[in-house]
Design an enzyme around this catalytic site. Sequence first.
Site, PDB file in Angstrom:
ATOM      1  CD  GLN A 168      11.649   2.177  -1.281  1.00 25.86           C
ATOM      2  OE1 GLN A 168      11.352   1.946  -0.219  1.00 25.86           O
ATOM      3  NE2 GLN A 168      11.708   2.429  -2.489  1.00 25.86           N
ATOM      4  CB  SER A 215       7.805   8.436  -1.714  1.00 22.09           C
ATOM      5  OG  SER A 215       7.589   6.891  -2.007  1.00 22.09           O
ATOM      6  CB  SER A 269       9.632   2.276   6.716  1.00 20.60           C
ATOM      7  OG  SER A 269       9.268   2.315   6.501  1.00 20.60           O
ATOM      8  CD  GLU A 273       9.012  -1.757  -1.522  1.00 20.12           C
ATOM      9  OE1 GLU A 273       8.386  -0.627  -1.050  1.00 20.12           O
ATOM     10  OE2 GLU A 273       9.564  -0.367  -2.377  1.00 20.12           O
ATOM     11  CD  GLU A 314      -5.425   3.657  -6.538  1.00 21.89           C
ATOM     12  OE1 GLU A 314      -5.983   3.204  -5.671  1.00 21.89           O
ATOM     13  OE2 GLU A 314      -4.145   3.100  -6.255  1.00 21.89           O
TER      14      GLU A 314
END
Length: 394
Positions: A112, A115, A147, A230, A364
Amino acid sequence: MNADDLHARVCTLLEEHDPTRTDPHAFLGARFDAGLAWVHFPVGSGGLDVSRSFQAQVEDELTAAGAPPGGGGARNGIGMGMAAPTIAAFGTEVQRREFLRPLFTGEHVYCQLFSEPGAGSDLAGVATRAVRDGDDWIVNGQKVWTSSAQNAQRAILVARTDPTVPKHHGLTYFVLDMTDPGVEVRPLRQITGEAEFNEVFLTDVRVPDANRLGPEGGGWKVATTTLNNERVAIGSMAGGARESGIVGKVTAAWRAQPELRSAAMHDELMRLWVAAEVARLTGLRLRQRLAVGQPGPEGAGMKVTFARLAQAISGFEIELHPELGLQYDDWTMRQPESVDFIGRDPGYRYLRAKGNSIEGGTSEILRNTIAERILGLPPEHRVDKDVAFQDLGK
């Protein structure tokens, strides 16, 4: 189609392709062609276009017969849990046929590429650029915390295709070939000593427009589908058998070693056990809800719960027998294909659990999702919501 029809279809598959004698790739290919990969997917795309609730029946019958797991097992968790449902939801018929079969047979392991160093919690702030060049897109940028990138043949990628519009509107979603020129994977060593994650550099990588999922500029909606799947996949890990997971390791040690017990620790263990059982039952309900439709923001709640419990229980385990934490010395620089919480020692579990509140969306940010999208509370004030991406920071 009812349960009996599905059972007959499974029996036919097993008669024609004995899983104990058939090559795993060949068996999984035959299973895909029979529509038994994901029964709720469209016909011709590994499914039968029936209720997702039938999937458990198929999995139970094939597992009992010794069939190999779809996707090649845990090493392709991103492909099975995130890429496949996104491709099914947004891919064209041609794309579903091209991407899903090799994914299910395990020939294509997925990673993926979401990020970035400057865009993790704020995923809409990704800066990786994709510029149109005829029938291709030329991609340049950097991704991080990826990952399985070292093992992957394909990736799901979010890139910015229009910096002149607000950040949520200028993103496009692609399937990228990780073997193409310009893709560089570098391992990132973690607190456990392993390099489970990677950073990925993309330099003038050509991605065919035929590999675009969803409309140009519509990548945020596609990415949200991926992220919801996910979070359900991570959060519903608590939905196994009673005392499965980390809490099972702790309760086993508690029963086997009475000398470790104290009144205070007994109270704490009972609190954690009850919380784990509530999470397990909620995870089962989440899977049942998933069986009747696409996952929604509810998965955020389970993911936050899973992260909090994993950290609390692994911390309790170290308090129960602290010498095992001090003895952790497995600092080997290796790149595992998947995370193995249960098969490792308490020191590893304690260290690895620290990442649970970051991966798959930070706790968060997910609390914001719960507050705004589930509880309907007023959203946080966002000054960049209507500003063109290229003007941010000016």
